[in-house]
Write a protein that holds these residues in place. Sequence first.
Motif, PDB file in Angstrom:
ATOM      1  N   ALA A 165       0.838  -1.209   0.000  1.00 46.08           N
ATOM      2  CA  ALA A 165       0.000   0.000   0.000  1.00 46.08           C
ATOM      3  C   ALA A 165       0.868   1.253   0.000  1.00 46.08           C
ATOM      4  CB  ALA A 165      -0.936  -0.018   1.211  1.00 46.08           C
ATOM      5  N   LYS A 166       1.942   1.227   0.819  1.00 50.14           N
ATOM      6  CA  LYS A 166       2.857   2.373   0.827  1.00 50.14           C
ATOM      7  C   LYS A 166       3.519   2.553  -0.534  1.00 50.14           C
ATOM      8  CE  LYS A 166       4.109   2.612   5.725  1.00 50.14           C
ATOM      9  NZ  LYS A 166       3.823   4.064   5.866  1.00 50.14           N
ATOM     10  N   THR A 167       3.837   1.409  -1.194  1.00 48.25           N
ATOM     11  CA  THR A 167       4.439   1.495  -2.529  1.00 48.25           C
ATOM     12  C   THR A 167       3.475   2.135  -3.518  1.00 48.25           C
ATOM     13  OG1 THR A 167       5.800  -0.467  -2.105  1.00 48.25           O
ATOM     14  CG2 THR A 167       5.442   0.150  -4.409  1.00 48.25           C
ATOM     15  N   GLY A 168       2.208   1.745  -3.450  1.00 50.08           N
ATOM     16  CA  GLY A 168       1.209   2.338  -4.334  1.00 50.08           C
ATOM     17  C   GLY A 168       1.058   3.830  -4.092  1.00 50.08           C
ATOM     18  N   PHE A 169       1.088   4.229  -2.810  1.00 52.89           N
ATOM     19  CA  PHE A 169       0.980   5.648  -2.490  1.00 52.89           C
ATOM     20  C   PHE A 169       2.180   6.433  -3.050  1.00 52.89           C
ATOM     21  CE2 PHE A 169       1.849   9.238   0.354  1.00 52.89           C
ATOM     22  CZ  PHE A 169       0.634   9.920   0.266  1.00 52.89           C
ATOM     23  N   ALA A 170       3.390   5.853  -2.883  1.00 53.14           N
ATOM     24  CA  ALA A 170       4.600   6.516  -3.388  1.00 53.14           C
ATOM     25  C   ALA A 170       4.565   6.627  -4.913  1.00 53.14           C
ATOM     26  CB  ALA A 170       5.840   5.768  -2.929  1.00 53.14           C
ATOM     27  N   LEU A 171       4.094   5.562  -5.578  1.00 47.87           N
ATOM     28  CA  LEU A 171       4.003   5.609  -7.039  1.00 47.87           C
ATOM     29  C   LEU A 171       2.990   6.661  -7.499  1.00 47.87           C
ATOM     30  CD1 LEU A 171       4.123   1.789  -7.869  1.00 47.87           C
ATOM     31  CD2 LEU A 171       5.874   3.504  -8.384  1.00 47.87           C
ATOM     32  N   LYS A 172       1.866   6.756  -6.779  1.00 45.57           N
ATOM     33  CA  LYS A 172       0.870   7.758  -7.117  1.00 45.57           C
ATOM     34  C   LYS A 172       1.425   9.164  -6.922  1.00 45.57           C
ATOM     35  CE  LYS A 172      -3.909   9.133  -6.195  1.00 45.57           C
ATOM     36  NZ  LYS A 172      -5.140   8.865  -5.412  1.00 45.57           N
ATOM     37  N   ARG A 173       2.197   9.327  -5.841  1.00 44.97           N
ATOM     38  CA  ARG A 173       2.816  10.637  -5.582  1.00 44.97           C
ATOM     39  C   ARG A 173       3.798  10.996  -6.703  1.00 44.97           C
ATOM     40  NH1 ARG A 173       3.887  13.979  -1.175  1.00 44.97           N
ATOM     41  NH2 ARG A 173       5.923  15.024  -1.233  1.00 44.97           N
ATOM     42  N   MET A 174       4.579  10.004  -7.142  1.00 40.46           N
ATOM     43  CA  MET A 174       5.518  10.246  -8.243  1.00 40.46           C
ATOM     44  C   MET A 174       4.783  10.603  -9.525  1.00 40.46           C
ATOM     45  SD  MET A 174       8.309   7.216  -7.547  1.00 40.46           S
ATOM     46  CE  MET A 174       9.101   7.525  -9.114  1.00 40.46           C
ATOM     47  N   GLU A 175       3.668   9.904  -9.783  1.00 47.02           N
ATOM     48  CA  GLU A 175       2.896  10.196 -10.991  1.00 47.02           C
ATOM     49  C   GLU A 175       2.344  11.611 -10.944  1.00 47.02           C
ATOM     50  OE1 GLU A 175      -0.976   8.484 -13.462  1.00 47.02           O
ATOM     51  OE2 GLU A 175      -0.454   7.661 -11.508  1.00 47.02           O
ATOM     52  N   GLN A 176       1.818  12.026  -9.791  1.00 46.57           N
ATOM     53  CA  GLN A 176       1.302  13.387  -9.647  1.00 46.57           C
ATOM     54  C   GLN A 176       2.414  14.415  -9.864  1.00 46.57           C
ATOM     55  OE1 GLN A 176      -0.435  13.478  -5.757  1.00 46.57           O
ATOM     56  NE2 GLN A 176      -2.356  12.495  -6.400  1.00 46.57           N
ATOM     57  N   LEU A 177       3.575  14.107  -9.289  1.00 45.22           N
ATOM     58  CA  LEU A 177       4.701  15.021  -9.417  1.00 45.22           C
ATOM     59  C   LEU A 177       5.103  15.195 -10.887  1.00 45.22           C
ATOM     60  CD1 LEU A 177       7.123  16.654  -8.339  1.00 45.22           C
ATOM     61  CD2 LEU A 177       8.351  14.497  -8.092  1.00 45.22           C
ATOM     62  N   VAL A 178       5.257  14.080 -11.587  1.00 42.33           N
ATOM     63  CA  VAL A 178       5.689  14.140 -12.986  1.00 42.33           C
ATOM     64  C   VAL A 178       4.640  14.848 -13.849  1.00 42.33           C
ATOM     65  CG1 VAL A 178       6.227  12.751 -15.013  1.00 42.33           C
ATOM     66  CG2 VAL A 178       7.170  12.117 -12.795  1.00 42.33           C
ATOM     67  N   GLN A 179       3.360  14.514 -13.631  1.00 38.97           N
ATOM     68  CA  GLN A 179       2.300  15.142 -14.416  1.00 38.97           C
ATOM     69  C   GLN A 179       2.238  16.644 -14.169  1.00 38.97           C
ATOM     70  OE1 GLN A 179       0.397  13.883 -16.788  1.00 38.97           O
ATOM     71  NE2 GLN A 179       1.247  11.826 -16.583  1.00 38.97           N
ATOM     72  N   SER A 180       2.351  17.043 -12.891  1.00 38.53           N
ATOM     73  CA  SER A 180       2.309  18.467 -12.568  1.00 38.53           C
ATOM     74  C   SER A 180       3.503  19.206 -13.155  1.00 38.53           C
ATOM     75  CB  SER A 180       2.266  18.658 -11.043  1.00 38.53           C
ATOM     76  OG  SER A 180       1.089  18.096 -10.492  1.00 38.53           O
ATOM     77  N   MET A 181       4.683  18.597 -13.059  1.00 40.31           N
ATOM     78  CA  MET A 181       5.878  19.234 -13.600  1.00 40.31           C
ATOM     79  C   MET A 181       5.788  19.369 -15.116  1.00 40.31           C
ATOM     80  SD  MET A 181       7.926  20.442 -11.412  1.00 40.31           S
ATOM     81  CE  MET A 181       9.119  20.854 -12.674  1.00 40.31           C
ATOM     82  N   LEU A 182       5.267  18.357 -15.772  1.00 39.07           N
ATOM     83  CA  LEU A 182       5.105  18.437 -17.228  1.00 39.07           C
ATOM     84  C   LEU A 182       4.144  19.553 -17.614  1.00 39.07           C
ATOM     85  CD1 LEU A 182       5.000  14.653 -18.243  1.00 39.07           C
ATOM     86  CD2 LEU A 182       6.818  16.303 -18.688  1.00 39.07           C
ATOM     87  N   LYS A 183       3.067  19.689 -16.874  1.00 37.67           N
ATOM     88  CA  LYS A 183       2.095  20.741 -17.176  1.00 37.67           C
ATOM     89  C   LYS A 183       2.699  22.122 -16.967  1.00 37.67           C
ATOM     90  CE  LYS A 183      -1.934  17.884 -16.026  1.00 37.67           C
ATOM     91  NZ  LYS A 183      -3.042  17.669 -15.071  1.00 37.67           N
ATOM     92  N   ILE A 184       3.386  22.306 -15.830  1.00 38.70           N
ATOM     93  CA  ILE A 184       3.999  23.606 -15.560  1.00 38.70           C
ATOM     94  C   ILE A 184       5.065  23.925 -16.601  1.00 38.70           C
ATOM     95  CG2 ILE A 184       5.476  24.846 -13.935  1.00 38.70           C
ATOM     96  CD1 ILE A 184       3.965  23.642 -11.671  1.00 38.70           C
ATOM     97  N   THR A 185       5.845  22.908 -16.985  1.00 38.61           N
ATOM     98  CA  THR A 185       6.893  23.114 -17.982  1.00 38.61           C
ATOM     99  C   THR A 185       6.292  23.528 -19.318  1.00 38.61           C
ATOM    100  OG1 THR A 185       8.297  21.476 -16.893  1.00 38.61           O
ATOM    101  CG2 THR A 185       8.831  22.040 -19.161  1.00 38.61           C
ATOM    102  N   ARG A 186       5.213  22.889 -19.718  1.00 37.23           N
ATOM    103  CA  ARG A 186       4.564  23.249 -20.983  1.00 37.23           C
ATOM    104  C   ARG A 186       3.984  24.658 -20.923  1.00 37.23           C
ATOM    105  NH1 ARG A 186       0.204  18.953 -22.335  1.00 37.23           N
ATOM    106  NH2 ARG A 186       0.048  20.264 -24.221  1.00 37.23           N
TER     107      ARG A 186
END
Length: 426
Positions: free
Chosen positions: A240-261
Motif C-alpha cells: 500500500a505504501k508502494t502504491g501511495f509513493a508511485l501515485k505521488r511520483m505520478e502526480q509530481l511528474v504530471q504536474s511538472m510536465l504541465k507547468i513546464t509546458r
Amino acid sequence: MNQSTFGLMQDQQIRRYYLFLLSLSFFLLSIALLFCNQLTNSAKTMLLQHDEAITASLIAQGIPETIIARALTETDVTFNKTITQSTTALLEKIGIRPTLENQFLPHLYHFRQVSIRSALAINILFCLLLLSVSLLFLYRRTSLYQHATSIINNYTKGHFSSRLPQTDEGALHQMLSAVDRLATMLQAQKDAEHQSKLFLRNTISDISHQLKTPLAALSMYQEIMENEPDQPNVIQHFAAKTGFALKRMEQLVQSMLKITRLDAGNIVFEKQRCNLRELIGCAVSELTTRAEQEGKTILFDGSATETVLCDMTWTCEAIGNLVKNALDHTRAQDSIHITWENTPFHTVIQISDSGDGIAPEDIYHIFKRFYRSNPSANTLGIGLGLPLAKSIIEGQGGTISVQSTLHVGTCFSILFPQEADFPNTH
C-alpha cells in the motif's frame, strides 16, 4: 531628383558637404565677376595710359588738338574703315605687329602679369578650401566606419552592450540602424536561449530532487518485502505504501510536465464562453467524495446564468487545485465556500475556507514551486498545485491573489477580465 539622390541628401554630413560646394560655387562666381570687373578696370587704365602717352607725344610735335581729339574719339567707331595699307606698313616699320611678343608692350605685359597672379591666387584658394573640407568629410566618414566596424566586431563576439550611432538620417545611418536592430534581435535570442537552458536545468534539478525521496522509499519498501516473504500483513502494508509513493511520483511528474509546458508557451488555451456553475461543478466533481469522507462541506454561491470566457479544461484544473489545497488545510466539520459573480470589468471567483490559514511570513511564497511551510509539512500535496493554478490563470490573462488570517481561514480570488468572445486565444 531620383530616390537614390534623395536618400543621399538625407545624410547630414553629405548635406553639409553639398552645402559647402554650393556656397563655394557662389563664392567663386562672385570672385569671377569681381575679377572680370577688375580686368576691365585694368584694361581701361592701360588704354587711358596709352592714349595719354600718344596725346602727349602728338602735342609735343605740334599736332593741333582738334586733330588729336578726333583721332582718339573716332578710332573705336571708324576703326575698320580707317585702317589702310599705309597705316599697317607704318606700324610694321616701327615694330608694332600682331606677332609682337607681349613683353615688348609694357602696358599689356603688366596687365597680363596681374591677371595671371589673380587667377592663380583664386585657384589656389579654391583648391585649398575644397581639399580641406573634403579631407574633413572623409575623416569623419572614416571615423564613423571604424567605430561601426568595432561595434559590429563586438556583436560577432556576442557582446551586445554597445549601440551603433543612429542620431542622423540617410542611407548609411539607415543601414546602421538595421544592423543595430539585428543585434537587438540576436541579443534577445541569446537571452531567451540562456533562460531556456536555465529553466531546463532548474526543472531537471527540481524533478530529480523531488523524485529522490519517493524513489528511496520505494527501494526501502521493496527490500522490506523481499526480506519478509512469509509475512502477508507486512507485504500488504508496504505494498500500500508502494502504491501511495508511485501515485505521488505520478502526480509530481504530471504536474511538472504541465507547468513546464505552460512556462515554455506550448499550451494554447481554447477560450470559450462557459457557464460558471458548470465550470465550478466540473472542477470539484472528483473532490466531493473526499470532502464527504473527511467530514467537510463544499458550498456554492452564485448565479446559475453567469458565464466567463476561459479554457474549460485548464480552468477546472486550476480551481480544482485551489479546492484541493483548501481540503488539505481544513479539519472535519469545516466548510469551503466557492462564490462567483460578474462585475462590469471582471469575472470574480473566490474559494475560501475556515481552516488553518497561512502565516504572514509564508503568504508571499505559497506560489513558489515545491514550497512547503512548516505547518504544511505533514499534509498531503507536493507543493505544485498552487504554482500550477497561478500559471493557468495568468496564462489566460487573469490574476490570482490570496488573503489569509492564521487559524481563521484563507480566501483565494481569481479575476478574469471581461472581454469579447474569440474562438482561440493563447
